[in-house]
Design an enzyme around this catalytic site. Structure first.
Site, short mmCIF file in Angstrom:
data_model
loop_
_atom_site.label_atom_id
_atom_site.label_comp_id
_atom_site.label_asym_id
_atom_site.label_seq_id
_atom_site.Cartn_x
_atom_site.Cartn_y
_atom_site.Cartn_z
N TYR A 44 -1.30 2.21 -9.21
CA TYR A 44 0.07 1.93 -8.40
C TYR A 44 1.15 1.88 -9.63
CZ TYR A 44 -2.50 1.23 -4.29
OH TYR A 44 -3.36 1.35 -2.94
N ASP A 86 -8.19 2.18 -4.35
CA ASP A 86 -7.03 1.37 -4.41
C ASP A 86 -6.92 0.10 -4.92
OD1 ASP A 86 -5.59 2.77 -1.78
OD2 ASP A 86 -7.85 2.96 -1.83
N HIS A 141 -7.03 4.21 0.66
CA HIS A 141 -6.18 4.50 1.03
C HIS A 141 -5.75 3.41 2.20
CE1 HIS A 141 -2.48 6.87 2.37
NE2 HIS A 141 -2.87 7.20 3.59
N HIS A 152 -2.08 3.49 8.05
CA HIS A 152 -2.25 4.88 7.86
C HIS A 152 -3.01 5.79 8.74
CE1 HIS A 152 -0.61 4.29 3.62
NE2 HIS A 152 -1.58 2.96 3.49
N HIS A 175 -9.61 10.59 -0.85
CA HIS A 175 -8.71 9.46 -0.70
C HIS A 175 -8.35 8.98 0.67
CE1 HIS A 175 -5.86 6.32 -1.83
NE2 HIS A 175 -4.85 6.96 -1.31
#
Length: 408
Positions: free
Chosen positions: A162, A132, A314, A287, A277
């Site tokens: 991103y 990330d 993630h 999440h 991920h």
């Protein structure tokens, strides 16, 4: 209107905190250069040019400015996404190469000289791991931390740029990571932010990700760039799984994983490392449950294969678990580590469940990277290194699950 490597953000506005890294060279100069492992003694060099007449060739050698070998790749390619047209994308596999050796190389006959070092052929091996990444000041801090200590290769378990449909941000990300990714192999897998689409709910099959970040899936018998495996340093088998493609019983990925695990020779590659991920275990409120379906489908396969450690991204925080199988502590299960701490522009996710569950060994809501140093066929050392600390804040020694009782 079509444009190459555009900085037009009227159509593609920048999110908060995100910056754009421009290209300062000519249209023929290579940009966004990165390398990846393409076989036991081969490296793939990937780069982009705005000039589509630049040949897909790499000249290389072991002395600066002296290129005694030359390799040619397939014809360069590009892709379209709405009004955006990418530059020419070049992929060239070079080799055979000597292990643990510095090579100097030039892309397409233009621009500056780059260099990289090949991974060793035997242990020890140092793997840097962070997920990330993004492209903001937190990302810069993480990249500085990575650069402060050498490593042999990097694993990135998803969510790279991103870009989120803003295709110029893929170009910006490639330029941002080039100083690191052109020097050591970067092995990546996809995250949910690589699932770009024109319309809400209509996936575009990872168009930008697959075009720009080609991994050695064909070499490992995979039909998809979203999951693959490779051997490194004569002691580790690394499996990069795809959270964002089908993984259920009977799926192509599931059948591939069964075959890949069955083919591992633990005498030749005693360590088995997995990257995915979406974490299968998570006590952060961010999440929650996103990886549960994949855990239910595939956890037993990893357990029976005695996988040593599973890395995930993630969740934008760090967490290390004990060895686990099916939500219970189990000395024969993998260690699970979440490290989605590269620099997500939305910030860190600081809220964890309290009291801390007994399966969770260490939690930290900061950005940073981790290092897995595999010393030999029995021992490895893991360390978590926050960006704002000069020392490792979490460390643990791991014993390889392939080790027999008489070895221990």
């Amino acid at each position: 209107m079509e444009f190459h490597a555009s900085t037009n953000f009227e159509l593609y506005p920048l999110p908060p905190r995100v910056f754009f890294t421009p290209h300062h060279g000519s249209a023929s100069d290579p940009q966004q250069v990165h390398i990846s492992i393409a076989g036991i003694d081969r490296i793939r060099v990937t780069w982009i040019t705005d000039d589509n007449t630049v040949p897909s060739t790499v000249e290389y050698g072991t002395e600066p400015g002296t290129y005694l070998a030359k390799a040619t790749g397939d014809n360069n390619s590009s892709y379209k996404f709405l009004t955006y047209t990418s530059g020419s994308i070049h992929h060239v596999s070079i080799g055979p190469l000597e292990p643990n050796t510095t090579y100097y190389y030039r892309c397409g006959g233009h621009g500056p000289e780059f260099s990289f070092k090949t991974p060793p052929s035997t242990l020890p091996l140092e793997i840097a791991i962070v997920g990330d990444l993004g492209q903001n000041d937190w990302t810069k801090s993480t990249l500085q931390g990575l650069g402060s200590k050498d490593y042999d290769l990097l694993l990135l378990p998803g969510d790279l740029s991103y870009a989120n449909n803003r295709q110029p941000l893929w170009d910006s990300f490639g330029r941002l990571v080039e100083p690191a990714a052109s020097r050591r192999p970067w092995m990546v897998t996809e995250g949910n932010h690589e699932m770009e689409s024109y319309l809400v709910g209509v996936a575009e099959s990872f168009r930008a990700y697959n075009a720009r970040w080609l991994m050695p899936h064909k070499q490992s018998g995979s039909t998809s760039n979203l999951y693959y495996s490779f051997d490194v340093a004569g002691g580790a088998h690394v499996i990069m799984l795809g959270s964002c493609t089908e993984f259920e019983l009977g799926s192509d990925q599931y059948k591939w994983l069964v075959a890949d695990l069955a083919a591992i020779d633990r005498k030749a590659t005693p360590w088995v490392v997995v990257s995915v991920h979406m974490p299968w275990y998570n006590t952060n409120y961010g999440h929650q449950g996103d990886g549960e379906g994949m855990r239910v489908a595939m956890e037993e396969l990893l357990y029976k294969a005695r996988v040593d450690v599973v890395f995930a991204g993630h969740v934008h925080a760090y967490e290390r678990f004990t060895r686990i199988y099916d939500n219970e502590a189990d000395p024969s299960g993998p260690v699970y580590i979440t490290i989605g701490t590269g620099g997500y522009h939305g910030g860190i996710e600081p809220s964890f469940k309290e009291p801390k569950p007994v399966l969770s060994m260490y939690r930290d809501a900061r950005f940073g990277d981790g290092r897995l140093r595999i010393l030999d066929a029995k021992r490895a050392h893991w360390s978590w290194n926050p960006n704002d600390s000069d020392v490792a804040e979490d460390e643990v020694w791991l014993t390889c699950l392939a080790a027999t009782p008489e070895d221990e």
